[in-house]
Scaffold this motif. Sequence first.
Motif, PDB file in Angstrom:
ATOM      1  N   PHE A 198       1.107  -1.420  -0.463  1.00 14.70           N
ATOM      2  CA  PHE A 198       0.188  -0.029   0.187  1.00 14.70           C
ATOM      3  C   PHE A 198       1.122   1.214   0.022  1.00 14.70           C
ATOM      4  O   PHE A 198       1.674   1.643   1.024  1.00 14.70           O
ATOM      5  CB  PHE A 198      -0.783   0.058   1.047  1.00 14.70           C
ATOM      6  N   GLU A 199       1.023   2.044  -0.860  1.00 11.14           N
ATOM      7  CA  GLU A 199       1.663   3.454  -1.207  1.00 11.14           C
ATOM      8  C   GLU A 199       1.469   4.565  -0.386  1.00 11.14           C
ATOM      9  O   GLU A 199       1.955   5.929  -0.709  1.00 11.14           O
ATOM     10  CB  GLU A 199       2.148   3.084  -2.675  1.00 11.14           C
ATOM     11  N   ASN A 200      -0.242   4.617  -0.183  1.00 13.61           N
ATOM     12  CA  ASN A 200      -0.438   5.372   0.514  1.00 13.61           C
ATOM     13  C   ASN A 200      -2.146   5.389   1.405  1.00 13.61           C
ATOM     14  O   ASN A 200      -2.639   5.042   1.122  1.00 13.61           O
ATOM     15  CB  ASN A 200      -1.426   6.670  -0.985  1.00 13.61           C
ATOM     16  N   ILE A 201      -1.413   5.789   2.668  1.00 15.31           N
ATOM     17  CA  ILE A 201      -2.323   5.456   3.801  1.00 15.31           C
ATOM     18  C   ILE A 201      -3.115   6.641   4.657  1.00 15.31           C
ATOM     19  O   ILE A 201      -2.197   7.977   4.499  1.00 15.31           O
ATOM     20  CB  ILE A 201      -1.057   4.753   4.919  1.00 15.31           C
ATOM     21  N   ALA A 202      -3.870   7.035   4.105  1.00 11.86           N
ATOM     22  CA  ALA A 202      -4.872   7.716   4.464  1.00 11.86           C
ATOM     23  C   ALA A 202      -4.008   9.114   5.485  1.00 11.86           C
ATOM     24  O   ALA A 202      -4.158  10.315   5.593  1.00 11.86           O
ATOM     25  CB  ALA A 202      -6.000   8.270   4.164  1.00 11.86           C
ATOM     26  N   GLU A 203      -4.467   8.130   6.520  1.00  7.90           N
ATOM     27  CA  GLU A 203      -4.123   8.806   7.914  1.00  7.90           C
ATOM     28  C   GLU A 203      -2.645   9.454   8.279  1.00  7.90           C
ATOM     29  O   GLU A 203      -2.337  10.135   8.979  1.00  7.90           O
ATOM     30  CB  GLU A 203      -4.668   8.718   8.965  1.00  7.90           C
ATOM     31  N   SER A 204      -1.816   8.432   7.740  1.00 13.29           N
ATOM     32  CA  SER A 204      -0.240   8.431   7.684  1.00 13.29           C
ATOM     33  C   SER A 204       0.830   8.529   6.697  1.00 13.29           C
ATOM     34  O   SER A 204       1.148   7.658   5.870  1.00 13.29           O
ATOM     35  CB  SER A 204       0.238   7.518   8.345  1.00 13.29           C
ATOM     36  N   PRO A 205       0.660   9.954   6.402  1.00 11.68           N
ATOM     37  CA  PRO A 205       1.557  10.707   5.113  1.00 11.68           C
ATOM     38  C   PRO A 205       2.783  10.070   5.638  1.00 11.68           C
ATOM     39  O   PRO A 205       3.748  10.138   6.087  1.00 11.68           O
ATOM     40  CB  PRO A 205       1.423  11.996   4.902  1.00 11.68           C
ATOM     41  N   GLY A 206       3.504   9.851   3.703  1.00 12.84           N
ATOM     42  CA  GLY A 206       4.961   9.382   3.901  1.00 12.84           C
ATOM     43  C   GLY A 206       5.229   7.216   4.551  1.00 12.84           C
ATOM     44  O   GLY A 206       6.651   7.337   4.369  1.00 12.84           O
ATOM     45  N   TRP A 207       4.126   7.373   4.762  1.00  9.56           N
ATOM     46  CA  TRP A 207       4.285   6.085   4.769  1.00  9.56           C
ATOM     47  C   TRP A 207       4.019   4.199   4.216  1.00  9.56           C
ATOM     48  O   TRP A 207       2.639   5.203   3.048  1.00  9.56           O
ATOM     49  CB  TRP A 207       3.998   5.127   6.276  1.00  9.56           C
ATOM     50  N   ARG A 208       4.515   3.693   4.239  1.00 10.40           N
ATOM     51  CA  ARG A 208       4.186   2.771   3.315  1.00 10.40           C
ATOM     52  C   ARG A 208       3.766   1.830   4.372  1.00 10.40           C
ATOM     53  O   ARG A 208       4.379   1.093   5.205  1.00 10.40           O
ATOM     54  CB  ARG A 208       4.651   2.558   2.221  1.00 10.40           C
ATOM     55  N   VAL A 209       2.651   0.320   3.593  1.00  9.95           N
ATOM     56  CA  VAL A 209       2.480  -1.072   4.502  1.00  9.95           C
ATOM     57  C   VAL A 209       2.683  -1.753   3.567  1.00  9.95           C
ATOM     58  O   VAL A 209       2.131  -1.850   2.698  1.00  9.95           O
ATOM     59  CB  VAL A 209       0.974  -0.383   5.189  1.00  9.95           C
ATOM     60  N   VAL A 210       3.424  -3.189   3.896  1.00 10.91           N
ATOM     61  CA  VAL A 210       3.470  -4.075   3.342  1.00 10.91           C
ATOM     62  C   VAL A 210       2.627  -4.827   3.930  1.00 10.91           C
ATOM     63  O   VAL A 210       2.048  -5.165   5.473  1.00 10.91           O
ATOM     64  CB  VAL A 210       4.733  -4.653   3.080  1.00 10.91           C
ATOM     65  N   GLY A 211       2.162  -5.772   3.175  1.00 12.28           N
ATOM     66  CA  GLY A 211       1.095  -7.661   3.899  1.00 12.28           C
ATOM     67  C   GLY A 211       1.372  -8.564   2.949  1.00 12.28           C
ATOM     68  O   GLY A 211       1.430  -8.559   1.905  1.00 12.28           O
ATOM     69  N   ASN A 212       1.166  -9.348   3.871  1.00 13.40           N
ATOM     70  CA  ASN A 212       0.714 -11.061   3.295  1.00 13.40           C
ATOM     71  C   ASN A 212       2.139 -11.729   2.154  1.00 13.40           C
ATOM     72  O   ASN A 212       2.220 -11.840   1.315  1.00 13.40           O
ATOM     73  CB  ASN A 212      -0.350 -11.163   1.540  1.00 13.40           C
ATOM     74  N   LEU A 213       3.036 -11.120   3.255  1.00 16.49           N
ATOM     75  CA  LEU A 213       5.032 -11.193   2.515  1.00 16.49           C
ATOM     76  C   LEU A 213       5.042 -12.403   2.713  1.00 16.49           C
ATOM     77  O   LEU A 213       5.789 -13.281   1.882  1.00 16.49           O
ATOM     78  CB  LEU A 213       5.550 -10.465   3.568  1.00 16.49           C
ATOM     79  N   VAL A 214       4.446 -13.084   3.780  1.00 14.47           N
ATOM     80  CA  VAL A 214       5.382 -14.671   3.859  1.00 14.47           C
ATOM     81  C   VAL A 214       3.820 -15.361   4.450  1.00 14.47           C
ATOM     82  O   VAL A 214       3.491 -16.472   4.849  1.00 14.47           O
ATOM     83  CB  VAL A 214       6.032 -14.830   5.005  1.00 14.47           C
ATOM     84  N   SER A 215       2.993 -15.585   3.026  1.00 13.07           N
ATOM     85  CA  SER A 215       1.343 -15.908   2.816  1.00 13.07           C
ATOM     86  C   SER A 215       1.442 -17.659   2.647  1.00 13.07           C
ATOM     87  O   SER A 215       0.370 -18.542   2.781  1.00 13.07           O
ATOM     88  CB  SER A 215       0.409 -15.275   2.474  1.00 13.07           C
ATOM     89  N   THR A 216       2.892 -17.702   2.019  1.00  9.60           N
ATOM     90  CA  THR A 216       2.467 -19.158   1.290  1.00  9.60           C
ATOM     91  C   THR A 216       3.938 -20.053   1.950  1.00  9.60           C
ATOM     92  O   THR A 216       4.855 -19.294   2.304  1.00  9.60           O
ATOM     93  CB  THR A 216       2.189 -19.160  -0.084  1.00  9.60           C
TER      94      THR A 216
END
Length: 441
Positions: free
Chosen positions: A45-63
């Motif tokens: 996620f390259e654009n977090i509405a309430e936290s400018p300047g932050w990116r969020v990664v998820g599902n990194l080791v889901s398999t």
Amino acid sequence: MVKDIRTFIDELDKLGELVRIERPVSKQFELAKVQHALDGRPVLFENIAESPGWRVVGNLVSTRDLVAKGLETKKEEIIFKLANAIENRKKNPVIDNLPSQEVVIKDPDLDALPIITHYPTDGGPYIASAVFIVKDPDYGINACFHRLMKVGKDKFTARIIEKRGTDTALQKVDGDLKAVIAIGNPIHLLIAASISPAKGVDELEIAQALGDLPLGKALTSDLPVPAYSEVILEGRITKAKDVEGPFVDLTGTIDHTREQPVVEIDMITHRKNPIWHSLLPASNEHKILMGMPREPTIYKAVKDVGVDVKNVLISPGGCSWLHGIVQIRKQSPDDPKKAIEAAFSGHKSMKHCIVVDEDINIYDPQDLEWAIATRFQASKDLYVFPNQPGSSLDPSGEHPPGEKARTDKAGVDATVPDGKDPKTFKRLVMEGVDLDEYVRK
Ligand SMILES: Cc1cc2nc3c(=O)[nH]c(=O)nc-3n(C[C@H](O)[C@H](O)[C@H](O)COP(=O)(O)O)c2cc1C
């Protein structure tokens, strides 16, 4: 080169396995819903509405394939790589000028961080991907996951399971226990922190045996800090308690609400252009991190009692925690029972254990069911252990407040029965034909 979360994200991107989301997404419910809808696909996620300047990664080791990529091994080899790293730990190199301390925030404001609210029933925004590093006065460093529920601008309540590493250390110190809380960690640190080795075994050294994990020094204590983690919260686990929960846990059901220790944050440091790790509760990523690191400890326990163990799986259908499949080459009629008892000692939260022969594909639930259907007789092959200490996650167990949960446990011997003709248990495979010769197109 150190394989940090950025290197891994780039690798996945180059392979076309990363979903990038550019539009603004809210950390309040929306991000969790999108992450869930992606069904385990790695996402940035390259654009977090309430936290400018932050990116969020998820599902990194889901398999398991993603874990294998992260650990630079093959899927089938993960269990052996982990077993080897637990046995042959390595000292971490120590460096200065840590990337994880590029930006230093002395007046912490947790509201600025992309702390995610996952489910409408949750007691607040949660961090589920945080690895705590603490020092036990006798046993030394302990690294372990603890979920954090935000309860103030610089405060959390943390779920700290009684009598494990962090809790033992907390009980030994007068006053607060200093903690380094790392978020956005390299895969080998995530996996190492999920392991529950004997007391005194430093999980950071397990991580070093799995990949490179240089450390530096914290700014408010003498604790070690992973040099390449994205975010570090420096703080203290206090003796004060407050409400933690409700929280949707691994099983997809709501965990009990408890009075848990309050954690106060004194300083935040992070890398430039930081990447937060959203570990979605009850997701495949959560399941993999919980269950898979128990496989080598079960494997070792079964091997140590002299059974020829071939493989172990903590199966997803059992919430990747409560069910274990142990594959053996049976050499004596006692082997399945010995394997079952040893497996329960190798993973103390496990509730059901199934022992199968080598011809069963442990990754295929239909094949497992076939083994139970054709090889198992309940009066002879079922081992029941009533009222055992068990998992806090099983809603059907007994949960006395402040005490270990109690549960019945059962082992199923689904190996070919002794004293019967093995030929009657063999699956016959039909010879193949070329269908084009028979079916009109
Ligand atoms: C994703 C994930 C989340 C976890 N969350 C918690 C938690 O909130 N509280 C806790 O006490 N243990 C939690 N655990 C379990 C501990 O990390 C694990 O059992 C740990 O290795 C215990 O080791 P120790 O006995 O060395 O402290 C979690 C594990 C994983 C993989």
